[in-house]
Design a protein around this motif. Structure first.
Motif, PDB file in Angstrom:
ATOM      1  N   ALA A  54       0.869  -1.190  -0.024  1.00 39.28           N
ATOM      2  CA  ALA A  54      -0.015  -0.092  -0.019  1.00 39.28           C
ATOM      3  C   ALA A  54       0.857   1.230  -0.036  1.00 39.28           C
ATOM      4  O   ALA A  54       1.834   1.164   0.327  1.00 39.28           O
ATOM      5  CB  ALA A  54      -0.726   0.037   1.160  1.00 39.28           C
ATOM      6  N   VAL A  55       0.342   2.415  -0.362  1.00 40.51           N
ATOM      7  CA  VAL A  55       0.943   3.644  -0.375  1.00 40.51           C
ATOM      8  C   VAL A  55      -0.021   4.632   0.620  1.00 40.51           C
ATOM      9  O   VAL A  55       0.719   5.706   0.704  1.00 40.51           O
ATOM     10  CB  VAL A  55       1.145   4.166  -2.015  1.00 40.51           C
ATOM     11  N   SER A  56      -0.860   4.209   1.002  1.00 39.66           N
ATOM     12  CA  SER A  56      -1.703   5.167   1.876  1.00 39.66           C
ATOM     13  C   SER A  56      -2.657   4.228   2.750  1.00 39.66           C
ATOM     14  O   SER A  56      -3.048   3.153   2.322  1.00 39.66           O
ATOM     15  CB  SER A  56      -2.619   5.942   0.796  1.00 39.66           C
ATOM     16  N   TYR A  57      -3.110   4.880   3.867  1.00 40.54           N
ATOM     17  CA  TYR A  57      -4.191   4.495   4.920  1.00 40.54           C
ATOM     18  C   TYR A  57      -4.972   5.523   5.032  1.00 40.54           C
ATOM     19  O   TYR A  57      -4.624   6.558   5.086  1.00 40.54           O
ATOM     20  CB  TYR A  57      -3.368   3.850   6.189  1.00 40.54           C
ATOM     21  N   LYS A  58      -6.291   5.047   5.225  1.00 39.59           N
ATOM     22  CA  LYS A  58      -7.342   5.875   5.544  1.00 39.59           C
ATOM     23  C   LYS A  58      -8.243   5.645   6.561  1.00 39.59           C
ATOM     24  O   LYS A  58      -9.139   4.827   6.312  1.00 39.59           O
ATOM     25  CB  LYS A  58      -8.254   6.219   4.141  1.00 39.59           C
ATOM     26  N   PRO A  59      -7.925   6.248   7.817  1.00 39.87           N
ATOM     27  CA  PRO A  59      -9.046   5.786   9.026  1.00 39.87           C
ATOM     28  C   PRO A  59     -10.159   6.650   8.642  1.00 39.87           C
ATOM     29  O   PRO A  59     -10.203   7.565   8.505  1.00 39.87           O
ATOM     30  CB  PRO A  59      -8.205   6.168   9.953  1.00 39.87           C
ATOM     31  N   ASN A  60     -11.444   5.784   8.893  1.00 40.83           N
ATOM     32  CA  ASN A  60     -12.741   6.464   8.681  1.00 40.83           C
ATOM     33  C   ASN A  60     -13.132   6.874  10.152  1.00 40.83           C
ATOM     34  O   ASN A  60     -13.173   5.846  11.114  1.00 40.83           O
ATOM     35  CB  ASN A  60     -13.491   5.145   8.325  1.00 40.83           C
ATOM     36  N   LEU A  61     -13.047   7.961  10.208  1.00 43.93           N
ATOM     37  CA  LEU A  61     -13.224   8.492  11.711  1.00 43.93           C
ATOM     38  C   LEU A  61     -14.392   8.137  12.624  1.00 43.93           C
ATOM     39  O   LEU A  61     -14.350   8.148  13.589  1.00 43.93           O
ATOM     40  CB  LEU A  61     -13.073  10.076  11.920  1.00 43.93           C
ATOM     41  N   ALA A  62     -15.443   7.902  11.686  1.00 42.75           N
ATOM     42  CA  ALA A  62     -16.679   7.522  12.528  1.00 42.75           C
ATOM     43  C   ALA A  62     -16.349   6.008  13.436  1.00 42.75           C
ATOM     44  O   ALA A  62     -16.967   6.316  14.222  1.00 42.75           O
ATOM     45  CB  ALA A  62     -17.710   7.229  11.606  1.00 42.75           C
ATOM     46  N   PHE A  63     -15.717   5.342  12.954  1.00 39.96           N
ATOM     47  CA  PHE A  63     -15.420   4.201  13.719  1.00 39.96           C
ATOM     48  C   PHE A  63     -14.700   4.362  14.910  1.00 39.96           C
ATOM     49  O   PHE A  63     -14.855   3.614  15.856  1.00 39.96           O
ATOM     50  CB  PHE A  63     -14.715   3.088  12.725  1.00 39.96           C
ATOM     51  N   TYR A  64     -13.856   5.327  14.969  1.00 32.93           N
ATOM     52  CA  TYR A  64     -13.257   5.785  16.034  1.00 32.93           C
ATOM     53  C   TYR A  64     -13.915   6.914  17.028  1.00 32.93           C
ATOM     54  O   TYR A  64     -14.070   6.602  18.450  1.00 32.93           O
ATOM     55  CB  TYR A  64     -11.707   6.497  15.616  1.00 32.93           C
ATOM     56  N   GLU A  65     -14.550   7.737  16.524  1.00 33.71           N
ATOM     57  CA  GLU A  65     -15.459   8.369  17.423  1.00 33.71           C
ATOM     58  C   GLU A  65     -16.628   7.762  17.882  1.00 33.71           C
ATOM     59  O   GLU A  65     -16.930   8.127  19.130  1.00 33.71           O
ATOM     60  CB  GLU A  65     -16.251   9.500  16.284  1.00 33.71           C
TER      61      GLU A  65
END
Length: 276
Positions: A54-65
């Motif tokens: 991979a060249v990138s990671y994208k945390p989806n903030l809803a899953f953390y919030e």
């Protein structure tokens, strides 16, 4: 990181894969729930297993919030781990923020200073003051929602502007492209709208596109490349569930690595076909 540096990472890894860290506490392997920070331990294992591909990671903030303070701590630890262990990775906050100028300034400060993300996804529908505070940060990116992959995207994005005959998403792209540059502005265009990527490329031939929807949502990687790739690739294609939940047993990391490697191998072929 500017566009040329991102392209160099793509060339070096033969990949334009972005792994979405949509880490759901109800879906991660059960054996991790006994650890001090299950979400972080899951993310750490996924990142270690897939960073080669991979060249990138994208945390989806809803899953953390959704987890309150504990989720924010897991997110901060995840970003810090990637930054320290894999510094060449491009880290995106999938936050979809969009608010008036002084509020956007605080969001920009939070994501770019507090968390050290490289980029943040933004909803532009309140106008330029929702985006310009983010563009003040050198080396950081605004990723503007343009043509999304959800089923109800057509409710607004595909409506035609009576004044000029353009669709709303086209107006969004042509207007917002004047706010920044190809080194700090990217656009979200869903893989399930792959046939429309050609129209998008007519409007913004040189911008990077973040393309979600490949994998569990059914988007075709080859179709995305056919319609959306430019002379510097110009694509970050995101896959989340198909990689991070490829297996939910104690072998989850090995399964994620296999899934990411298979995507990378296909991307390598597509890059070669483009002469890149």
């Amino acid at each position: 990181m500017n566009a040329q540096q991102l392209f160099e990472q793509i060339q070096a890894k033969r990949s334009f894969l972005c792994v979405g860290l949509d880490s759901d506490i109800t879906k991660i392997p059960q054996h991790l729930l006994s650890t001090e920070d299950p979400i972080f331990e899951f993310n750490k294992a996924i990142v270690d297993a897939t960073a080669e591909y991979a060249v990138s990671y994208k945390p989806n903030l809803a899953f953390y919030e959704s987890l309150g303070v504990a989720g924010w701590i897991s997110l901060h630890k995840t970003v810090r781990y990637i930054r320290e262990r894999y510094p060449s990775q491009f880290i995106i906050a999938d936050a979809k923020r969009g608010d008036i100028g002084n509020t956007s300034e605080m969001y920009a400060k939070a994501f770019f200073e507090g968390f050290d993300f490289d980029a943040v996804t933004l909803a532009p529908y309140m106008g330029s003051d929702t985006v310009t505070p983010f563009l003040k940060y050198e080396g950081k990116w605004s990723i503007i929602l343009a043509l999304t992959s959800n089923k109800s995207a057509a409710d607004f994005q595909l409506l035609e502007d009576a004044a000029n005959g353009k669709k709303i998403y086209e107006d969004v792209i042509t207007t917002s492209a004047q706010w920044g540059t190809t080194d700090n502005t990217m656009y979200v265009v869903g893989a399930t709208k792959a046939e429309m990527l050609g129209d998008v490329r007519q409007l913004i031939p040189n911008h990077f596109l973040l393309v979600p929807g490949v994998g569990a949502q059914g988007g075709s990687l080859s179709e995305v490349a056919k319609h959306g790739m430019n002379s510097q690739c110009g694509l970050l294609v995101n896959s989340s569930r198909a990689i991070i939940y490829a297996d939910t047993t104690e072998n989850f990391a090995a399964a994620a690595a296999k899934a990411a490697r298979e995507v990378r191998d296909e991307m390598d072929i597509l890059l070669k076909e483009k002469g890149l």
